[in-house]
Design a protein around this motif. Structure first.
Motif, PDB file in Angstrom:
ATOM      1  N   THR A  67       0.875  -1.402  -0.038  1.00  0.00           N
ATOM      2  CA  THR A  67      -0.036   0.071   0.149  1.00  0.00           C
ATOM      3  C   THR A  67       0.688   1.340   0.030  1.00  0.00           C
ATOM      4  O   THR A  67       0.357   2.332  -0.389  1.00  0.00           O
ATOM      5  CB  THR A  67      -0.814   0.101   1.308  1.00  0.00           C
ATOM      6  N   LYS A  68       2.179   1.093   0.432  1.00  0.00           N
ATOM      7  CA  LYS A  68       3.103   2.298   0.426  1.00  0.00           C
ATOM      8  C   LYS A  68       4.007   1.951  -0.247  1.00  0.00           C
ATOM      9  O   LYS A  68       5.364   1.851   0.359  1.00  0.00           O
ATOM     10  CB  LYS A  68       3.044   2.720   2.071  1.00  0.00           C
ATOM     11  N   GLY A  69       4.133   1.913  -1.485  1.00  0.00           N
ATOM     12  CA  GLY A  69       5.410   1.687  -2.182  1.00  0.00           C
ATOM     13  C   GLY A  69       6.185   2.811  -2.397  1.00  0.00           C
ATOM     14  O   GLY A  69       5.683   3.977  -2.412  1.00  0.00           O
ATOM     15  N   GLY A  70       7.382   2.576  -2.979  1.00  0.00           N
ATOM     16  CA  GLY A  70       8.189   4.014  -3.172  1.00  0.00           C
ATOM     17  C   GLY A  70       7.856   4.545  -4.488  1.00  0.00           C
ATOM     18  O   GLY A  70       6.734   4.246  -5.249  1.00  0.00           O
ATOM     19  N   PRO A  71       8.506   5.674  -4.700  1.00  0.00           N
ATOM     20  CA  PRO A  71       8.292   6.452  -6.144  1.00  0.00           C
ATOM     21  C   PRO A  71       8.553   5.513  -7.361  1.00  0.00           C
ATOM     22  O   PRO A  71       9.590   4.989  -7.317  1.00  0.00           O
ATOM     23  CB  PRO A  71       9.275   7.592  -5.944  1.00  0.00           C
TER      24      PRO A  71
END
Length: 336
Positions: free
Chosen positions: A33-37
């Motif tokens: 749900t909170k991957g990097g750029p």
């Protein structure tokens, strides 16, 4: 080709493409749900490229299309996918074309070979996506670079005729008549000055299926180097000729003086023109009998000691083959 279709000077507008924007996407998928750029880069804008085309002889096609605009680059997207580059625009021009900046008059480039490609304006660079801006302290940057704007410019296209032999002479010296006889060209011919307002090209067929190109340049007048008469409009075409054929009519008041005036105009316009091979042809010599011709030779031998001369008549077809032989020898550095 008709005279009205000979266009050798035109102004066109160019616009290169804008670069695409970089993406600010953050990686997302199931269970993450909170991957990097992972924003990709934008594609570059399209270039404006000029290309030599040996099948073009004038700039007439620019009469109907004077605006050229390259494609914009596509924006970047997720998964570090880069946007596509904008479409380049290829502008075909005849060989011998100079491209100048319309504002500064600076020469930007010159096209002299078939298939030669030169870029006159670069497309804007695509912006970098947010994936490039991640750091240990900023692991989810939410910004990316915009694409760089393209360039806009007006340029002047100027054609200098590419020919092996250039005809030089005063108005109504018989240049167009000679061209019509020695080649298959059909220039406008009449008994008044400045019949020829645009350069005419013709292919001279020589022995053993060989050939060379001859150009009929509009007539010179005194002061042409300063722009009088047709002025610089035609003098620039002489710069590209390998050999200069000076045509002076036999009924001229002073053949040597006419030659010196023509030579002086070329010298004042561009001294390098005097380095070219020169041949003087006394035209309309069918008006002369053998005795008068011998008398003229005595004077001409003194005045043209360093430059070869010969008598010809386009109408009576006198000396035409000898003229071809002499020009071919000069073009091919033959001692004969």
């Amino acid at each position: 080709m008709t005279e009205g279709n000979f266009v050798d000077y035109v102004k066109v507008s160019l616009s290169s493409g804008k670069g695409g924007k970089g993406s600010t996407h953050l990686h997302r998928e199931k269970y993450i749900t909170k991957g990097g750029p992972d924003g990709g880069d934008g594609g570059r804008g399209g270039h404006i490229i000029f290309r030599g085309n040996k099948n073009l002889w004038t700039l007439v096609h620019f009469k109907f299309k004077k605006h050229f605009k390259a494609g914009h680059g596509e924006n970047g997207s997720k998964n570090r996918s880069s946007g596509g580059d904008g479409d380049d625009v290829y502008v075909d021009v005849p060989l011998g074309t100079i491209i100048r900046d319309a504002e500064s008059n600076e020469i930007l480039l010159e096209i002299t070979e078939d298939g030669e490609e030169k870029m006159v304006m670069e497309g804007g660079m695509g912006g970098r996506g947010n994936w490039h801006f991640r750091t240990a302290t900023n692991q989810t940057p939410r910004y990316a670079q915009p694409g760089v704007s393209g360039q806009e410019r007006e340029v002047i296209l100027e054609l200098k005729v590419l020919a092996d032999v250039g005809l030089v002479g005063f108005p109504n010296a018989g240049k167009s008549t000679l061209l019509s006889v020695i080649t298959s060209a059909k220039p406008k011919i009449a008994d008044y000055e400045f019949t020829t307002l645009k350069p005419n090209l013709g292919i001279v067929e020589y022995r053993d299926f060989q050939s060379f190109v001859m150009a009929d340049i509009p007539g010179i007048i005194e002061g042409a180097a300063e722009g009088k008469g047709l002025g610089h409009y035609f003098l620039r075409h002489i710069e590209r000729n390998a050999t200069l054929l000076f045509l002076i009519p036999a009924d001229s008041n002073d053949i040597s003086k006419e030659y010196e005036i023509l030579l002086d105009e070329l010298r004042r316009y561009n001294p390098e023109l005097l380095d070219k091979d020169r041949l003087v042809a006394i035209s309309k010599s069918d008006m002369l009998d053998e005795e008068l011709m011998d008398e003229m030779r005595v004077e001409l031998d003194k005045d043209f000691s360093s430059v070869p001369y010969m008598f010809i008549s386009s109408v009576a077809q006198q000396g035409i083959q000898e003229l071809k032989d002499r020009l071919w020898a000069m073009l091919n550095d033959s001692p004969d």
